[in-house]
Design a protein around this motif. Structure first.
Motif, PDB file in Angstrom:
ATOM      1  N   PRO A   1      25.200 -61.308  51.831  1.00 18.59           N
ATOM      2  CA  PRO A   1      24.897 -62.709  52.161  1.00 18.59           C
ATOM      3  C   PRO A   1      24.008 -63.398  51.122  1.00 18.59           C
ATOM      4  O   PRO A   1      22.912 -62.932  50.825  1.00 18.59           O
ATOM      5  N   GLY A   2      24.522 -64.501  50.585  1.00 18.60           N
ATOM      6  CA  GLY A   2      23.742 -65.301  49.642  1.00 18.60           C
ATOM      7  C   GLY A   2      23.480 -64.631  48.315  1.00 18.60           C
ATOM      8  O   GLY A   2      22.604 -65.074  47.563  1.00 18.60           O
ATOM      9  N   MET A   3      24.217 -63.573  47.979  1.00 16.67           N
ATOM     10  CA  MET A   3      23.907 -62.769  46.788  1.00 16.67           C
ATOM     11  C   MET A   3      24.964 -62.912  45.691  1.00 16.67           C
ATOM     12  O   MET A   3      26.140 -63.158  45.964  1.00 16.67           O
ATOM     13  N   THR A   4      24.509 -62.719  44.469  1.00 14.16           N
ATOM     14  CA  THR A   4      25.399 -62.482  43.340  1.00 14.16           C
ATOM     15  C   THR A   4      25.242 -61.009  42.980  1.00 14.16           C
ATOM     16  O   THR A   4      24.121 -60.536  42.777  1.00 14.16           O
TER      17      THR A   4
ATOM     18  N   ASP B   1      37.279 -62.354  50.729  1.00 11.49           N
ATOM     19  CA  ASP B   1      36.488 -63.578  50.868  1.00 11.49           C
ATOM     20  C   ASP B   1      36.927 -64.264  52.151  1.00 11.49           C
ATOM     21  O   ASP B   1      38.095 -64.189  52.546  1.00 11.49           O
ATOM     22  N   TRP B   2      35.991 -64.960  52.809  1.00  8.65           N
ATOM     23  CA  TRP B   2      36.353 -65.711  54.002  1.00  8.65           C
ATOM     24  C   TRP B   2      37.304 -66.853  53.658  1.00  8.65           C
ATOM     25  O   TRP B   2      37.170 -67.475  52.596  1.00  8.65           O
ATOM     26  N   VAL B   3      38.233 -67.115  54.556  1.00  5.73           N
ATOM     27  CA  VAL B   3      39.059 -68.321  54.443  1.00  5.73           C
ATOM     28  C   VAL B   3      38.230 -69.450  55.034  1.00  5.73           C
ATOM     29  O   VAL B   3      37.980 -69.495  56.246  1.00  5.73           O
TER      30      VAL B   3
ATOM     31  N   PHE C   1      30.264 -63.223  44.200  1.00  7.01           N
ATOM     32  CA  PHE C   1      29.357 -64.343  44.421  1.00  7.01           C
ATOM     33  C   PHE C   1      29.166 -64.581  45.920  1.00  7.01           C
ATOM     34  O   PHE C   1      29.873 -64.001  46.746  1.00  7.01           O
ATOM     35  N   PRO C   2      28.245 -65.453  46.306  1.00  8.09           N
ATOM     36  CA  PRO C   2      27.980 -65.665  47.735  1.00  8.09           C
ATOM     37  C   PRO C   2      29.206 -66.068  48.547  1.00  8.09           C
ATOM     38  O   PRO C   2      29.341 -65.667  49.701  1.00  8.09           O
ATOM     39  N   THR C   3      30.110 -66.859  47.969  1.00  9.55           N
ATOM     40  CA  THR C   3      31.292 -67.310  48.714  1.00  9.55           C
ATOM     41  C   THR C   3      32.593 -67.046  47.980  1.00  9.55           C
ATOM     42  O   THR C   3      33.642 -67.553  48.383  1.00  9.55           O
TER      43      THR C   3
END
Length: 299
Positions: A147-150, A166-168, A210-212
Motif C-alpha cells: 500500500p502506497g509503496m514503490t 493491479d486493481w481494475v 508502484f502504488p497503483t
C-alpha cells in the motif's frame, strides 16, 4: 662496521657540499629534483586519499537515501531517480552481499514440511527499507500488497515465478459474489488485472511496482533456490496504515451471475481474476537472519 660506515657517509657528504659550492647549477638542479620528488609524493598521497572504495551495498544505501528523501506514501520518485536506483540494482550480484546458493538458507525442506523463508535485514528507516528474501526450492511468498509503496525487486540468483495484479480501478468491490461452488458467498471480492505471470531467471533486470500500477499485489514462487533483494519506499508501517494484506485469487470465470457489467473485457477474461482478502497463511514461515555481508555506514 657502524663507525666505518659513519665516517664514509661523512666524507661523501663533505664532497657533495664542496661540489655544490663550486657549481651553483648543480646545486640548483639538486634542489629542483628534491622539490619535484616532494611534489610527486604529495600528489600520489592526494590521489591515494581520493581512491575510496564504496561497496555496492553502500552505494545502494546512499542511492536510496537520495531517491526516497522527499517521498512518502503514494508519492512516486521522479523518473530520473527511478532509473538511477534501477541502474544500481541491475548491476547487483550475489557476491556483493556475500550470498551463494550453497548456504544453509537455501537448502530444500524436509518432505511434508512447508519451506522456510529467511529474511536478511539490511536497513529500515521511515523513508525506505532494504532486505533480502532467501527462498529454498518451492518456497512461496503468498499474494500480498504494497500500500502506497514503490517497490524495487532484484532477483540475485535462481529461477522464480512471479504473478502480479493491479486493481481494475473502475470496478468496485462486491459484498456478495460467488467465486467457487464450494463457497457460495465470498465477501469483499474485487476485480484485478494480471500484470505479470512468468518465470524469471537471474541475471535479469530489476522489476518495479508502484502504488497503483506495475503489479502492486504479487506472489513469489521459487522454482529453484533463489534470493531476491527488495527495496520498499516507504516501508510497511501498521501505525501509518501500511500493513501487509494477503489475498486469495480466483479465475474470473468462476464468478456466478451476469457478465453484462464486464463487457469491457472484450474476450480477455483470462487476463483478470477476483482477489479476496485473507488472513496471513498459517504455513508461511519467515525467519529473520543476521546479514553477514559488507557493512552499511549510515551517515
Amino acid at each position: 662496521m657502524g663507525i666505518e660506515t659513519s665516517v664514509a657517509n661523512k666524507k661523501v657528504k663533505e664532497v657533495c657540499e664542496l661540489a655544490k659550492d663550486k657549481n651553483p647549477t648543480l646545486n640548483s638542479n639538486l634542489n629542483s629534483k628534491t622539490n619535484t620528488n616532494s611534489k610527486g609524493k604529495k600528489s600520489r598521497r592526494r590521489r591515494h586519499k581520493k581512491m575510496v572504495v564504496v561497496s555496492p551495498v553502500q552505494k545502494l544505501f546512499n542511492t536510496c537515501n537520495e531517491v526516497f528523501d522527499s517521498c512518502s506514501a503514494g508519492i512516486v520518485p521522479s523518473p530520473d531517480n527511478i532509473q538511477k536506483l534501477k541502474a544500481v540494482l541491475d548491476n547487483f550480484k550475489p557476491a556483493d552481499v556475500d550470498l551463494s546458493p550453497e548456504m544453509p538458507h537455501f537448502q530444500a525442506s524436509e518432505p511434508g514440511r512447508a519451506p522456510v523463508i529467511r529474511y536478511l535485514h539490511l536497513h529500515e528507516c521511515d523513508k525506505f527499507s532494504m532486505g533480502i528474501f532467501c527462498l529454498p526450492p518451492s518456497g512461496v511468498i503468498p499474494l500480498h500488497n504494497h500500500p502506497g509503496m514503490t517497490v524495487f525487486s532484484k532477483l540475485l540468483f535462481g529461477t522464480m515465478h512471479i504473478k502480479s495484479y493491479d486493481w481494475v480501478a473502475d470496478v468496485s468491490a462486491s459484498t456478495s459474489v460467488a467465486v467457487s461452488p464450494s463457497t457460495p458467498e465470498q465477501p469483499d471480492v474485487r476485480l484485478a488485472k494480471v500484470k505479470v505471470n512468468s518465470n524469471f531467471t537471474a541475471p535479469c533486470n530489476t522489476s518495479i511496482l508502484f502504488p497503483t500500477d506495475g503489479g502492486n499485489m504479487h506472489c513469489f514462487t521459487a522454482v529453484t533456490a533463489c534470493a531476491v533483494l527488495d527495496v520498499l519506499g516507504p516501508p510497511y508501517s501498521d501505525p501509518d496504515g501500511r500493513h501487509c494484506q494477503y489475498y486469495f485469487d480466483f479465475p474470473f470465470a468462476n464468478r456466478s451471475g451476469t457478465m453484462m457489467e464486464y463487457q469491457f473485457l472484450k474476450g480477455e477474461e483470462e487476463g483478470y481474476a477476483w482477489l479476496q482478502e485473507r488472513e496471513k497463511p498459517e504455513d508461511l514461515t519467515v525467519i529473520g537472519e543476521l546479514y553477514g555481508g559488507p557493512a552499511i555506514v549510515e551517515k
